[in-house]
Design a protein around this motif. Structure first.
Motif, PDB file in Angstrom:
ATOM      1  N   THR A   1       8.477   2.645   6.224  1.00 15.67           N
ATOM      2  CA  THR A   1       7.755   2.769   4.964  1.00 15.67           C
ATOM      3  C   THR A   1       7.091   1.473   4.525  1.00 15.67           C
ATOM      4  OG1 THR A   1       9.786   2.316   3.720  1.00 15.67           O
ATOM      5  CG2 THR A   1       9.254   4.623   4.179  1.00 15.67           C
ATOM      6  N   HIS A   2       7.083   0.450   5.382  1.00 12.24           N
ATOM      7  CA  HIS A   2       6.315  -0.751   5.056  1.00 12.24           C
ATOM      8  C   HIS A   2       4.833  -0.400   4.964  1.00 12.24           C
ATOM      9  CE1 HIS A   2       9.454  -3.784   5.274  1.00 12.24           C
ATOM     10  NE2 HIS A   2       9.919  -3.206   6.359  1.00 12.24           N
ATOM     11  N   ALA A   3       4.104  -1.167   4.180  1.00  9.92           N
ATOM     12  CA  ALA A   3       2.671  -0.914   4.036  1.00  9.92           C
ATOM     13  C   ALA A   3       1.954  -1.018   5.371  1.00  9.92           C
ATOM     14  CB  ALA A   3       2.072  -1.907   3.035  1.00  9.92           C
ATOM     15  N   TYR A   4       2.321  -2.016   6.173  1.00 11.68           N
ATOM     16  CA  TYR A   4       1.631  -2.174   7.461  1.00 11.68           C
ATOM     17  C   TYR A   4       1.878  -0.986   8.382  1.00 11.68           C
ATOM     18  CZ  TYR A   4       5.811  -3.359  10.206  1.00 11.68           C
ATOM     19  OH  TYR A   4       7.011  -3.309  10.867  1.00 11.68           O
ATOM     20  N   GLN A   5       3.069  -0.392   8.323  1.00 14.67           N
ATOM     21  CA  GLN A   5       3.374   0.756   9.175  1.00 14.67           C
ATOM     22  C   GLN A   5       2.564   1.980   8.755  1.00 14.67           C
ATOM     23  OE1 GLN A   5       7.613   0.419   8.395  1.00 14.67           O
ATOM     24  NE2 GLN A   5       8.010   0.081  10.570  1.00 14.67           N
ATOM     25  N   ARG A   6       2.503   2.222   7.457  1.00 18.25           N
ATOM     26  CA  ARG A   6       1.755   3.376   6.968  1.00 18.25           C
ATOM     27  C   ARG A   6       0.258   3.219   7.242  1.00 18.25           C
ATOM     28  NH1 ARG A   6       4.695   5.011   1.216  1.00 18.25           N
ATOM     29  NH2 ARG A   6       6.625   5.754   2.172  1.00 18.25           N
ATOM     30  N   TRP A   7      -0.228   1.994   7.061  1.00 15.82           N
ATOM     31  CA  TRP A   7      -1.637   1.739   7.314  1.00 15.82           C
ATOM     32  C   TRP A   7      -1.962   1.861   8.804  1.00 15.82           C
ATOM     33  CZ3 TRP A   7      -4.421  -3.539   6.092  1.00 15.82           C
ATOM     34  CH2 TRP A   7      -5.805  -3.346   6.172  1.00 15.82           C
ATOM     35  N   ALA A   8      -1.074   1.377   9.652  1.00 20.57           N
ATOM     36  CA  ALA A   8      -1.317   1.418  11.099  1.00 20.57           C
ATOM     37  C   ALA A   8      -1.416   2.846  11.613  1.00 20.57           C
ATOM     38  CB  ALA A   8      -0.205   0.668  11.836  1.00 20.57           C
TER      39      ALA A   8
ATOM     40  N   ALA B   1      -0.622 -17.768  -7.886  1.00 20.08           N
ATOM     41  CA  ALA B   1      -0.081 -16.543  -8.487  1.00 20.08           C
ATOM     42  C   ALA B   1      -1.079 -15.395  -8.357  1.00 20.08           C
ATOM     43  CB  ALA B   1       0.261 -16.787  -9.950  1.00 20.08           C
ATOM     44  N   GLY B   2      -2.364 -15.691  -8.529  1.00 19.36           N
ATOM     45  CA  GLY B   2      -3.384 -14.661  -8.367  1.00 19.36           C
ATOM     46  C   GLY B   2      -3.431 -14.130  -6.949  1.00 19.36           C
ATOM     47  N   PHE B   3      -3.261 -15.017  -5.979  1.00 14.08           N
ATOM     48  CA  PHE B   3      -3.244 -14.614  -4.575  1.00 14.08           C
ATOM     49  C   PHE B   3      -2.093 -13.646  -4.315  1.00 14.08           C
ATOM     50  CE2 PHE B   3      -1.641 -15.459  -0.224  1.00 14.08           C
ATOM     51  CZ  PHE B   3      -2.771 -15.107   0.508  1.00 14.08           C
ATOM     52  N   VAL B   4      -0.925 -13.954  -4.860  1.00 13.42           N
ATOM     53  CA  VAL B   4       0.240 -13.095  -4.669  1.00 13.42           C
ATOM     54  C   VAL B   4       0.044 -11.755  -5.373  1.00 13.42           C
ATOM     55  CG1 VAL B   4       2.701 -12.848  -5.179  1.00 13.42           C
ATOM     56  CG2 VAL B   4       1.814 -15.029  -4.332  1.00 13.42           C
ATOM     57  N   LEU B   5      -0.502 -11.768  -6.579  1.00 18.56           N
ATOM     58  CA  LEU B   5      -0.719 -10.521  -7.310  1.00 18.56           C
ATOM     59  C   LEU B   5      -1.734  -9.626  -6.596  1.00 18.56           C
ATOM     60  CD1 LEU B   5      -0.760 -11.772 -11.018  1.00 18.56           C
ATOM     61  CD2 LEU B   5       0.995 -10.389  -9.886  1.00 18.56           C
ATOM     62  N   CYS B   6      -2.785 -10.220  -6.051  1.00 20.03           N
ATOM     63  CA  CYS B   6      -3.755  -9.425  -5.287  1.00 20.03           C
ATOM     64  C   CYS B   6      -3.086  -8.805  -4.064  1.00 20.03           C
ATOM     65  CB  CYS B   6      -4.933 -10.297  -4.866  1.00 20.03           C
ATOM     66  SG  CYS B   6      -6.042 -10.760  -6.221  1.00 20.03           S
ATOM     67  N   GLY B   7      -2.202  -9.569  -3.425  1.00 12.80           N
ATOM     68  CA  GLY B   7      -1.472  -9.041  -2.283  1.00 12.80           C
ATOM     69  C   GLY B   7      -0.572  -7.885  -2.673  1.00 12.80           C
ATOM     70  N   ALA B   8       0.070  -8.004  -3.820  1.00 13.08           N
ATOM     71  CA  ALA B   8       0.926  -6.915  -4.284  1.00 13.08           C
ATOM     72  C   ALA B   8       0.101  -5.660  -4.548  1.00 13.08           C
ATOM     73  CB  ALA B   8       1.671  -7.343  -5.542  1.00 13.08           C
ATOM     74  N   GLY B   9      -1.107  -5.835  -5.094  1.00 12.63           N
ATOM     75  CA  GLY B   9      -1.971  -4.688  -5.308  1.00 12.63           C
ATOM     76  C   GLY B   9      -2.396  -4.037  -4.006  1.00 12.63           C
ATOM     77  N   ALA B  10      -2.703  -4.858  -3.007  1.00 12.73           N
ATOM     78  CA  ALA B  10      -3.072  -4.321  -1.691  1.00 12.73           C
ATOM     79  C   ALA B  10      -1.907  -3.576  -1.070  1.00 12.73           C
ATOM     80  CB  ALA B  10      -3.532  -5.451  -0.775  1.00 12.73           C
ATOM     81  N   TRP B  11      -0.692  -4.106  -1.258  1.00 11.41           N
ATOM     82  CA  TRP B  11       0.515  -3.427  -0.750  1.00 11.41           C
ATOM     83  C   TRP B  11       0.640  -2.042  -1.380  1.00 11.41           C
ATOM     84  CZ3 TRP B  11       4.643  -1.680  -3.675  1.00 11.41           C
ATOM     85  CH2 TRP B  11       5.756  -1.235  -2.960  1.00 11.41           C
ATOM     86  N   TRP B  12       0.446  -1.958  -2.688  1.00 15.84           N
ATOM     87  CA  TRP B  12       0.586  -0.677  -3.382  1.00 15.84           C
ATOM     88  C   TRP B  12      -0.447   0.329  -2.873  1.00 15.84           C
ATOM     89  CZ3 TRP B  12      -2.634   2.143  -6.617  1.00 15.84           C
ATOM     90  CH2 TRP B  12      -2.018   3.210  -7.303  1.00 15.84           C
ATOM     91  N   MET B  13      -1.676  -0.127  -2.675  1.00 18.64           N
ATOM     92  CA  MET B  13      -2.714   0.783  -2.197  1.00 18.64           C
ATOM     93  C   MET B  13      -2.404   1.292  -0.796  1.00 18.64           C
ATOM     94  SD  MET B  13      -6.171  -1.141  -3.536  1.00 18.64           S
ATOM     95  CE  MET B  13      -7.196   0.040  -2.656  1.00 18.64           C
ATOM     96  N   ALA B  14      -1.969   0.387   0.092  1.00 15.64           N
ATOM     97  CA  ALA B  14      -1.669   0.796   1.465  1.00 15.64           C
ATOM     98  C   ALA B  14      -0.500   1.764   1.505  1.00 15.64           C
ATOM     99  CB  ALA B  14      -1.375  -0.433   2.322  1.00 15.64           C
ATOM    100  N   ARG B  15       0.514   1.512   0.697  1.00 16.32           N
ATOM    101  CA  ARG B  15       1.670   2.407   0.673  1.00 16.32           C
ATOM    102  C   ARG B  15       1.302   3.768   0.091  1.00 16.32           C
ATOM    103  NH1 ARG B  15       7.468   1.704   1.212  1.00 16.32           N
ATOM    104  NH2 ARG B  15       7.612   2.268  -0.981  1.00 16.32           N
ATOM    105  N   THR B  16       0.505   3.763  -0.968  1.00 15.84           N
ATOM    106  CA  THR B  16       0.149   5.016  -1.625  1.00 15.84           C
ATOM    107  C   THR B  16      -0.666   5.905  -0.706  1.00 15.84           C
ATOM    108  OG1 THR B  16       0.158   3.938  -3.792  1.00 15.84           O
ATOM    109  CG2 THR B  16      -1.014   6.032  -3.600  1.00 15.84           C
ATOM    110  N   LYS B  17      -1.673   5.334  -0.062  1.00 14.64           N
ATOM    111  CA  LYS B  17      -2.501   6.120   0.841  1.00 14.64           C
ATOM    112  C   LYS B  17      -1.726   6.567   2.067  1.00 14.64           C
ATOM    113  CE  LYS B  17      -6.906   4.055  -0.531  1.00 14.64           C
ATOM    114  NZ  LYS B  17      -8.094   3.289  -0.068  1.00 14.64           N
ATOM    115  N   GLY B  18      -0.762   5.756   2.462  1.00 14.06           N
ATOM    116  CA  GLY B  18       0.014   6.094   3.651  1.00 14.06           C
ATOM    117  C   GLY B  18       1.011   7.207   3.436  1.00 14.06           C
TER     118      GLY B  18
END
Length: 336
Positions: free
Chosen positions: A262-269, A307-324
């Motif tokens: 259920t990692h974002a990278y797994q769902r995206w892959a 902090a902005g870099f980390v927050l953007c990454g967290a948003g990307a994680w959420w999108m990848a997990r949701t679509k996956g």
């Protein structure tokens, strides 16, 4: 690269490549094979344990540096011992799965050796030694969790290592980072475009521990009180995916200690393929490296940018997990 001679890179590249080739032959002979299944991300039976070549290169680097830098010898030997412990328990687990608590205790011991060495022999504050030990424990397991598709774990470690090499420029930290980069570069041809061997627990754990050593040594030899947070930026992609996925599983009441997909990278892959995801994570990590090298330590706006870099990454994680979610839970950790 910088103050690291070409022969150093060439030696460790050759050692890692030869070690990976030999480890693959050994795995085939001993039937150490990962077979496709519902919790795996690959489609063909593939030998595991190829990370032994990277371990050989890193141990050679630590031994050489300990011999040539007497002032640093105790802490480098402590790091080498910790690396051997992490690699050894991973090698054993690649042969026969071990209880998670046994592996965790060995990882904790390895981290404690690193932290104690920094405290006793380099004069780091005790609190920093504790943080270094925890960083080692976390990164060993993060790299194991995130080693689930072709080329991902090795490419991420190599890019982060290159960033630390550029930051250090010269000296033992740069030489150790260069050995890490050479080991990853040597392994990747065995993992691309389709994996002919996986890192195995021996390789993924060793990469995490080596990165912890490089980061901790870098911080001690610079301004660890101001710079340490920036030094973590190249590790943020893996840290965000692993950390938020773990938190999500705990909050959902799942058996978070068990293998999953259920990692974002797994769902995206599963949607985009291994290569696309590995390249996207590489770009993400390169951005973290650029920020680390560019942002000045101790500045308020630098911390805000981080902090902005980390927050953007967290948003990307959420999108990848949701679509996956639409693709179901297939794949498994520990494939790369």
């Amino acid at each position: 690269m910088g103050g690291v001679p070409a022969w150093w890179l060439a030696v460790h590249l050759a050692v890692a490549a030869a070690g990976t080739w030999l480890a693959r032959r050994y795995a085939i002979r001993r039937a150490l094979i990962d077979h496709p299944g519902e919790r795996r991300s690959h489609q063909l039976p593939t030998p595991r344990g190829g990370g032994a070549g990277i371990v050989a290169a890193l141990l050679l680097a630590l031994a050489w540096l300990a011999w040539s830098r007497p002032a640093l010898r105790p802490v480098l030997l402590a790091a080498a011992t910790g690396l051997a412990l992490v690699a050894g328990i991973g090698w054993a687990d690649d042969h026969r799965p071990l209880p998670a608590i046994v592996r965790l205790l060995v990882h904790a011991l390895a981290g404690a050796l690193l932290g104690t060495g920094l405290w006793l022999f380099l004069g780091a504050p005790a609190w920093f030694g504790v943080l270094a030990a925890l960083l080692a424990l976390v990164l060993v397991n993060v790299w194991n969790f995130m080693d689930g598709i072709d080329a991902l774990a090795a490419s991420q470690a190599g890019i982060a290592g290159a960033g630390y090499l550029l930051l250090a420029g010269h000296g033992p930290v740069a030489w150790l980072a260069a050995a890490l980069v050479a080991g990853c570069v040597a392994f990747l041809p065995f993992n691309l475009p389709r994996a002919r061997v996986f890192l195995g627990d021996i390789g993924s754990g060793a990469l995490g521990f080596a990165l912890a050593c490089v980061v901790a040594l870098s911080c001690v030899r610079t301004r660890f009180d101001e710079w340490a947070l920036l030094a973590l930026l190249p590790l943020a992609p893996f840290g965000i995916d692993a950390g938020l996925t773990l938190a999500s599983r705990i909050l959902n009441g799942e058996r978070w200690w068990e293998p999953h997909a259920t990692h974002a990278y797994q769902r995206w892959a599963r949607r985009a393929g291994h290569g696309t995801v590995a390249l996207a994570y590489a770009a993400w990590t390169l951005a973290g490296v650029a920020l680390m090298l560019w942002l000045p330590a101790g500045s308020g706006w630098s911390l805000a940018a981080a902090a902005g870099f980390v927050l953007c990454g967290a948003g990307a994680w959420w999108m990848a997990r949701t679509k996956g979610n639409k693709q179901g839970n297939q794949g498994r950790e520990g494939n790369g």
